[in-house]
Design a protein around this motif. Structure first.
Motif, PDB file in Angstrom:
ATOM      1  N   GLN A  19       0.828  -1.205   0.000  1.00  0.00           N
ATOM      2  CA  GLN A  19       0.000   0.000   0.000  1.00  0.00           C
ATOM      3  C   GLN A  19       0.862   1.255   0.000  1.00  0.00           C
ATOM      4  O   GLN A  19       0.546   2.235  -0.691  1.00  0.00           O
ATOM      5  CB  GLN A  19      -0.932  -0.017   1.214  1.00  0.00           C
ATOM      6  CG  GLN A  19      -2.009  -1.091   1.133  1.00  0.00           C
ATOM      7  CD  GLN A  19      -2.840  -1.173   2.394  1.00  0.00           C
ATOM      8  OE1 GLN A  19      -2.585  -0.458   3.363  1.00  0.00           O
ATOM      9  NE2 GLN A  19      -3.839  -2.042   2.389  1.00  0.00           N
ATOM     10  N   ARG A  20       1.960   1.219   0.777  1.00  0.00           N
ATOM     11  CA  ARG A  20       2.868   2.375   0.784  1.00  0.00           C
ATOM     12  C   ARG A  20       3.477   2.591  -0.602  1.00  0.00           C
ATOM     13  O   ARG A  20       3.632   3.734  -1.059  1.00  0.00           O
ATOM     14  CB  ARG A  20       3.976   2.170   1.820  1.00  0.00           C
ATOM     15  CG  ARG A  20       3.514   2.316   3.263  1.00  0.00           C
ATOM     16  CD  ARG A  20       4.701   2.460   4.200  1.00  0.00           C
ATOM     17  NE  ARG A  20       5.564   1.294   4.168  1.00  0.00           N
ATOM     18  CZ  ARG A  20       5.402   0.225   4.962  1.00  0.00           C
ATOM     19  NH1 ARG A  20       4.404   0.198   5.819  1.00  0.00           N
ATOM     20  NH2 ARG A  20       6.221  -0.794   4.899  1.00  0.00           N
ATOM     21  N   ASP A  21       3.812   1.497  -1.274  1.00  0.00           N
ATOM     22  CA  ASP A  21       4.390   1.629  -2.618  1.00  0.00           C
ATOM     23  C   ASP A  21       3.388   2.248  -3.592  1.00  0.00           C
ATOM     24  O   ASP A  21       3.763   3.062  -4.450  1.00  0.00           O
ATOM     25  CB  ASP A  21       4.821   0.246  -3.132  1.00  0.00           C
ATOM     26  CG  ASP A  21       6.033  -0.284  -2.388  1.00  0.00           C
ATOM     27  OD1 ASP A  21       6.705   0.517  -1.714  1.00  0.00           O
ATOM     28  OD2 ASP A  21       6.294  -1.497  -2.484  1.00  0.00           O
ATOM     29  N   GLU A  22       2.123   1.875  -3.451  1.00  0.00           N
ATOM     30  CA  GLU A  22       1.106   2.437  -4.342  1.00  0.00           C
ATOM     31  C   GLU A  22       0.945   3.947  -4.109  1.00  0.00           C
ATOM     32  O   GLU A  22       0.808   4.724  -5.059  1.00  0.00           O
ATOM     33  CB  GLU A  22      -0.227   1.731  -4.097  1.00  0.00           C
ATOM     34  CG  GLU A  22      -0.238   0.280  -4.598  1.00  0.00           C
ATOM     35  CD  GLU A  22      -1.514  -0.449  -4.234  1.00  0.00           C
ATOM     36  OE1 GLU A  22      -1.636  -1.629  -4.586  1.00  0.00           O
ATOM     37  OE2 GLU A  22      -2.389   0.176  -3.590  1.00  0.00           O
ATOM     38  N   VAL A  23       0.989   4.346  -2.822  1.00  0.00           N
ATOM     39  CA  VAL A  23       0.882   5.779  -2.512  1.00  0.00           C
ATOM     40  C   VAL A  23       2.071   6.533  -3.094  1.00  0.00           C
ATOM     41  O   VAL A  23       1.913   7.621  -3.678  1.00  0.00           O
ATOM     42  CB  VAL A  23       0.791   5.991  -0.991  1.00  0.00           C
ATOM     43  CG1 VAL A  23       0.923   7.477  -0.638  1.00  0.00           C
ATOM     44  CG2 VAL A  23      -0.526   5.444  -0.459  1.00  0.00           C
ATOM     45  N   ARG A  24       3.266   5.969  -2.955  1.00  0.00           N
ATOM     46  CA  ARG A  24       4.456   6.630  -3.505  1.00  0.00           C
ATOM     47  C   ARG A  24       4.356   6.733  -5.035  1.00  0.00           C
ATOM     48  O   ARG A  24       4.757   7.750  -5.625  1.00  0.00           O
ATOM     49  CB  ARG A  24       5.706   5.862  -3.103  1.00  0.00           C
ATOM     50  CG  ARG A  24       6.012   5.913  -1.607  1.00  0.00           C
ATOM     51  CD  ARG A  24       7.394   5.338  -1.330  1.00  0.00           C
ATOM     52  NE  ARG A  24       7.665   5.310   0.094  1.00  0.00           N
ATOM     53  CZ  ARG A  24       7.574   4.225   0.864  1.00  0.00           C
ATOM     54  NH1 ARG A  24       7.238   3.072   0.319  1.00  0.00           N
ATOM     55  NH2 ARG A  24       7.825   4.281   2.162  1.00  0.00           N
ATOM     56  N   LEU A  25       3.849   5.674  -5.673  1.00  0.00           N
ATOM     57  CA  LEU A  25       3.725   5.701  -7.127  1.00  0.00           C
ATOM     58  C   LEU A  25       2.744   6.785  -7.563  1.00  0.00           C
ATOM     59  O   LEU A  25       2.999   7.519  -8.533  1.00  0.00           O
ATOM     60  CB  LEU A  25       3.259   4.326  -7.622  1.00  0.00           C
ATOM     61  CG  LEU A  25       3.066   4.195  -9.131  1.00  0.00           C
ATOM     62  CD1 LEU A  25       4.377   4.496  -9.866  1.00  0.00           C
ATOM     63  CD2 LEU A  25       2.551   2.801  -9.490  1.00  0.00           C
TER      64      LEU A  25
END
Length: 304
Positions: free
Chosen positions: A110-116
């Motif tokens: 989920q953190r990776d999706e927010v960063r993307l």
């Protein structure tokens, strides 16, 4: 993962005993172990996330039931029932740890999706700014790319550190580590050694590997391995056995790559009991090895 069906294994002995004309021996400890196993079996995540530990718990309960069916001594039945309870608890904790690991992985995604999404928005804003100021487009693009690269480096570094900390905390949780004023304490139970011997069992070596993995990630930590026994036998024998068990753990850790100058040992024999020594279960609690990990290289305080 295919769910293990352990009910026939764990209670086969119980059903056999019920068919006999004489009433088998039982104890409160064994009844509690059976109840604990039933509770673990009714939780589908235990067999799914910790199949090996659950199988070990089932086998241990079978041994206790067999001892009861044969009307062995109450102490022997209690001892086997206690081991079964510990293995049941281990299976439950392992299942919780596996679930926690899955939760951590989901949070990371989920953190990776927010960063993307943030990087995509940043790229769109940079493009809009370039359209509005074509004369500065090249410089703006270069600045955006540099900023994006720095953000990626920072994000990757933070993510790696978070993953390392999460893995370390999970390893400590697997070892059931406790924070005390002396440092972090990990207890190795008597079942990790052969009876009245100092050599680590196969399960004990697996635990030593987990402990070595933690120590190799904490280069500043120093370790004190403390051995303890119950009150059975002479004081001199108990003192010698406790020291030899502590040395056995130290040698195992050294063999697994932990620097020898980081590990000290001390045997206390029957001193500092954690239980009464009045029954088999209490004596087993007293037969243990405790590993004390200092924090930030600080010296380990003496026992009081």
């Amino acid at each position: 993962m295919k769910k293990l069906t352990l009910l026939p294994v764990a209670f086969a002995v119980t059903l056999t005993m019920a068919a006999c004309s004489s009433t088998p021996t039982t104890t409160t400890q064994l009844d509690q172990a059976r109840a604990d196993f039933s509770a673990a079996q009714s939780n589908p995540t235990v067999a799914a996330n910790a199949p090996l530990e659950f199988k070990a718990a089932s086998d241990a309960l079978d041994k206790a039931n067999t001892a009861a069916a044969k009307k062995e001594s109450l102490n022997e039945i209690d001892k086997l029932a206690y081991i079964a309870k510990q293995k049941i608890a281990t299976a439950q904790e392992a299942a919780k740890a596996k679930q926690a690991e899955s939760d951590v992985a989901n949070a990371a995604r989920q953190r990776d999706e927010v960063r993307l999404q943030a990087r995509t928005a940043e790229a769109n804003n940079a493009k809009a700014a370039a359209d509005r100021a074509r004369s500065q487009a090249d410089q703006a693009k270069a600045d955006a790319e540099a900023a994006r690269a720095q953000a990626d480096i920072a994000a990757n570094s933070a993510r790696d550190e978070q993953a390392k900390n999460a893995a370390l905390q999970q390893q400590l949780a697997d070892l059931q580590a406790k924070q005390t004023d002396r440092g972090i304490i990990i207890t190795l139970n008597d079942v990790l050694f052969n009876v009245d011997r100092a050599e680590l069992s196969a399960e004990g070596m697996r635990t030593a590997q987990k402990l070595a993995d933690v120590l190799l990630q904490e280069p500043q930590s120093v370790v004190l391995v403390e051995g303890f026994t119950d009150s059975t036998g002479t004081s001199s024998h108990n003192l010698d056995l406790s020291q030899r068990r502590a040395e056995s753990v130290r040698n195992a850790l050294i063999g697994l790559g932990v620097p020898s100058n980081k590990i000290a040992t001390r045997g206390y024999g029957e001193a500092y009991p954690v239980a009464s020594n009045t029954d088999a279960g209490s004596r087993q609690l007293n037969r243990r090895v405790e590993i004390v990990l200092s924090q930030n290289g600080a010296p380990i305080a003496n026992r009081r």
